[in-house]
Design a protein around this motif. Structure first.
Motif, PDB file in Angstrom:
ATOM      1  N   VAL A   1       0.843  -1.199   0.000  1.00  0.00           N
ATOM      2  CA  VAL A   1       0.000   0.000   0.000  1.00  0.00           C
ATOM      3  C   VAL A   1       0.874   1.243   0.000  1.00  0.00           C
ATOM      4  CG1 VAL A   1      -1.757   1.305   1.252  1.00  0.00           C
ATOM      5  CG2 VAL A   1      -1.883  -1.188   1.163  1.00  0.00           C
ATOM      6  N   GLN A   2       1.941   1.218   0.817  1.00  0.00           N
ATOM      7  CA  GLN A   2       2.849   2.366   0.883  1.00  0.00           C
ATOM      8  C   GLN A   2       3.473   2.642  -0.480  1.00  0.00           C
ATOM      9  OE1 GLN A   2       3.142   4.239   3.422  1.00  0.00           O
ATOM     10  NE2 GLN A   2       5.073   5.340   3.334  1.00  0.00           N
ATOM     11  N   ASP A   3       3.875   1.592  -1.169  1.00  0.00           N
ATOM     12  CA  ASP A   3       4.494   1.759  -2.487  1.00  0.00           C
ATOM     13  C   ASP A   3       3.495   2.292  -3.505  1.00  0.00           C
ATOM     14  OD1 ASP A   3       6.881   0.812  -1.491  1.00  0.00           O
ATOM     15  OD2 ASP A   3       6.572  -1.244  -2.209  1.00  0.00           O
ATOM     16  N   ARG A   4       2.300   1.764  -3.484  1.00  0.00           N
ATOM     17  CA  ARG A   4       1.305   2.160  -4.470  1.00  0.00           C
ATOM     18  C   ARG A   4       0.809   3.589  -4.262  1.00  0.00           C
ATOM     19  NH1 ARG A   4      -2.484  -3.315  -4.673  1.00  0.00           N
ATOM     20  NH2 ARG A   4      -0.955  -4.667  -5.681  1.00  0.00           N
ATOM     21  N   ARG A   5       0.807   4.032  -3.004  1.00  0.00           N
ATOM     22  CA  ARG A   5       0.276   5.370  -2.747  1.00  0.00           C
ATOM     23  C   ARG A   5       1.298   6.468  -3.034  1.00  0.00           C
ATOM     24  NH1 ARG A   5      -0.626   5.778   3.713  1.00  0.00           N
ATOM     25  NH2 ARG A   5      -0.758   8.014   3.324  1.00  0.00           N
ATOM     26  N   ALA A   6       2.553   6.095  -3.271  1.00  0.00           N
ATOM     27  CA  ALA A   6       3.582   7.096  -3.575  1.00  0.00           C
ATOM     28  C   ALA A   6       3.145   7.909  -4.793  1.00  0.00           C
ATOM     29  CB  ALA A   6       4.920   6.419  -3.843  1.00  0.00           C
ATOM     30  N   GLY A   7       3.113   9.198  -4.649  1.00  0.00           N
ATOM     31  CA  GLY A   7       2.686  10.079  -5.725  1.00  0.00           C
ATOM     32  C   GLY A   7       1.189  10.262  -5.806  1.00  0.00           C
ATOM     33  N   LYS A   8       0.419   9.491  -5.021  1.00  0.00           N
ATOM     34  CA  LYS A   8      -1.032   9.607  -5.020  1.00  0.00           C
ATOM     35  C   LYS A   8      -1.552  10.355  -3.792  1.00  0.00           C
ATOM     36  CE  LYS A   8      -2.210   5.231  -7.388  1.00  0.00           C
ATOM     37  NZ  LYS A   8      -3.162   5.773  -8.380  1.00  0.00           N
ATOM     38  N   CYS A   9      -0.967  10.049  -2.641  1.00  0.00           N
ATOM     39  CA  CYS A   9      -1.542  10.473  -1.364  1.00  0.00           C
ATOM     40  C   CYS A   9      -1.491  11.993  -1.201  1.00  0.00           C
ATOM     41  CB  CYS A   9      -0.810   9.799  -0.213  1.00  0.00           C
ATOM     42  SG  CYS A   9      -1.441  10.257   1.412  1.00  0.00           S
ATOM     43  N   LEU A  10      -2.649  12.610  -1.007  1.00  0.00           N
ATOM     44  CA  LEU A  10      -2.724  14.058  -0.868  1.00  0.00           C
ATOM     45  C   LEU A  10      -2.229  14.532   0.488  1.00  0.00           C
ATOM     46  CD1 LEU A  10      -6.211  14.689  -2.525  1.00  0.00           C
ATOM     47  CD2 LEU A  10      -3.967  15.166  -3.496  1.00  0.00           C
TER      48      LEU A  10
END
Length: 467
Positions: A426-435
């Motif tokens: 989850v941490q890897d996938r949210r990189a660049g996504k998480c506001l």
């Protein structure tokens, strides 16, 4: 300061600036490391320092930290483009003025050999049409350099309109010796160019036509700034009910990275101030706050253990009262569109974002729409084991659990708390996504109000939550 005073001050400052420039240009040794050349003129960087930076300041624009001018602003598309200067609306970030600076000795607009036009504006119009038709600079009505200048600005205006939804009010191409202002850039470059929408100036005309330059380019004429924040009772000074496109709840967040004694590892503190963002039909955002007392983000303890509910209830009560005060001041209910209709805060890429950086580090505005907070009390997925590092097994983040709040890692909610996520995928996938990543890098996405804004339906379905 009223308009007449501002105009008089601009005329005075412009005259002083031109006099200073004349003195600077008269010095044969402006560059002590170069051979003396009395004919040498400043290159683009020098032109900016000597003239453009000063001119923008006299026109009410502020560069640097906390200013309203983006320098080398990025436009991201098939290729990344950099605009020299973009004057923007405070906080909302809507572009107001594009400035492209050219070196001092770059030629004034002129026709290719054999061309004849009634005015420079007519020549520019013909060249813009040539650019829009996709024709080469070899057959352009204007000299090659001006074909490239106009093609460059056309690309900026088109990207701002088609990719970011902005109608740019003004654009300018400038060297120290000349200046061209496009009064309706979107119309000129994307619809129908007409000479009357283009104002052309040579340096010897700057003083005599200072009033025109003021009316076209002064910040006070391009936007109506409001204090940040406004109190509800001040709203009526800036807009009426019919001007309002929507009212969005939100918060101001302050992250204190120096909490606790300096003798020990700092422990972060997060302060939350309720806000309402009232948006005008032209996407200008008015930030309304009525109290300087923050609510500290933290759990309280009850019979069932830790809970964020008291904090969220307190924020909601203040937010509801603040919105009601705005309704009272404007004399009627305010439109409440979905969060996706929020025009967005500025970023260095001109993209719209729901979380806006303020000039000071660790300060943000966060638009939350019809919700009063960016966090929920409970995760959307019940009984998820991935809040706890040990239960993640091989999918756990790092080599150990985060057992204390950390400034270095930006971890506020710690291991085993239900607002914490310890899953590496989850941490890897949210990189660049998480506001909200700058506020807390480990917040569980299932307790965040922005879940549907950060993840597509397919991406959400593929998250390991609850497995």
């Amino acid at each position: 300061m009223n308009r007449a005073t501002l105009l008089n001050l601009f005329k005075q400052d412009l005259g002083d600036l031109l006099e200073t420039i004349d003195h600077a240009l008269a010095k044969p040794n402006r560059d002590p490391y170069a051979e003396v050349d009395p004919e040498r003129r400043p290159h683009e960087h020098d032109t900016r320092l000597l003239f453009v930076d000063e001119l923008l300041g006299h026109l009410g624009w502020k560069r640097g930290a906390g200013g309203n001018v983006l320098e080398e602003a990025r436009l991201q598309g098939a290729t990344t483009k950099f605009m020299d200067y973009v004057g923007v609306v405070d906080i909302a970030g809507k572009p107001l003025l594009l400035v492209e600076a050219k070196a001092w000795d770059k030629p004034f607009v002129s026709a290719r050999a054999g061309g004849a036009f009634a005015s420079e504006a007519d020549l520019i119009v013909a060249t813009i049409q040539h650019v829009r038709d996709g024709k080469s600079e070899d057959t352009s009505p204007a000299i090659a350099e001006w074909h490239r200048y106009l093609r460059q600005v056309e690309g900026y205006v088109r990207t701002l309109k088609e990719q970011y939804g902005h109608d740019l009010p003004r654009a300018m191409i400038v060297s120290g010796e000349w200046l061209v202002v496009f009064q309706q850039p979107t119309k000129t470059f994307l619809v129908t160019p007409v000479p009357d929408d283009i104002a052309v100036y040579r340096r010897q005309e700057f003083t005599a036509r200072a009033g025109e330059l003021f009316n076209l380019l002064h910040r006070s004429l391009l936007t109506q700034d409001a204090p940040i924040p406004l109190r509800p009772a001040q709203l009526g000074q800036f807009l009426e009910l019919v001007d309002v496109a929507g009212a969005f709840r939100g918060v101001h967040v302050h992250y204190d990275h120096k909490g606790g004694s300096s003798l020990f590892t700092p422990r972060p503190r997060i302060s939350i101030y309720p806000a309402v963002f009232v948006v005008r039909h032209d996407d200008v955002i008015y930030t309304v706050m009525d109290n300087n007392t923050p609510f500290n983000l933290d759990y309280e303890h009850d019979l069932d253990g830790e809970t964020l509910a008291p904090h969220l209830h307190a924020i909601d009560a203040r937010s509801t009262a603040l919105l009601a005060a705005c309704v009272d001041e404007l004399g009627g209910p305010l439109p409440s569109p979905p969060l996706g209709a929020f025009p967005g805060f500025p970023s260095d890429t001109m993209m719209r974002t729901l979380v806006g950086n303020l000039p000071e580090a660790n300060h943000w505005f966060v638009a939350t729409g019809n919700s009063s907070h960016f966090l929920l009390d409970e995760p959307r997925v019940a009984n998820c084991r991935f809040h706890t590092w040990a239960d993640c097994g091989a999918e756990a983040i790092g080599q150990s659990a985060v057992s204390v709040r950390s400034v270095e890692l930006r971890v506020f909610f710690i291991d085993s708390q239900r607002h914490h996520c310890a899953h590496q995928v989850v941490q890897d996938r949210r990189a660049g996504k998480c506001l909200i990543n700058p506020i807390d890098s480990r917040t569980c996405c299932q307790v965040c109000a922005f879940l549907d804004h950060c993840w597509t339906p397919a991406e959400k379905a593929d998250l390991p939550c609850g497995q």
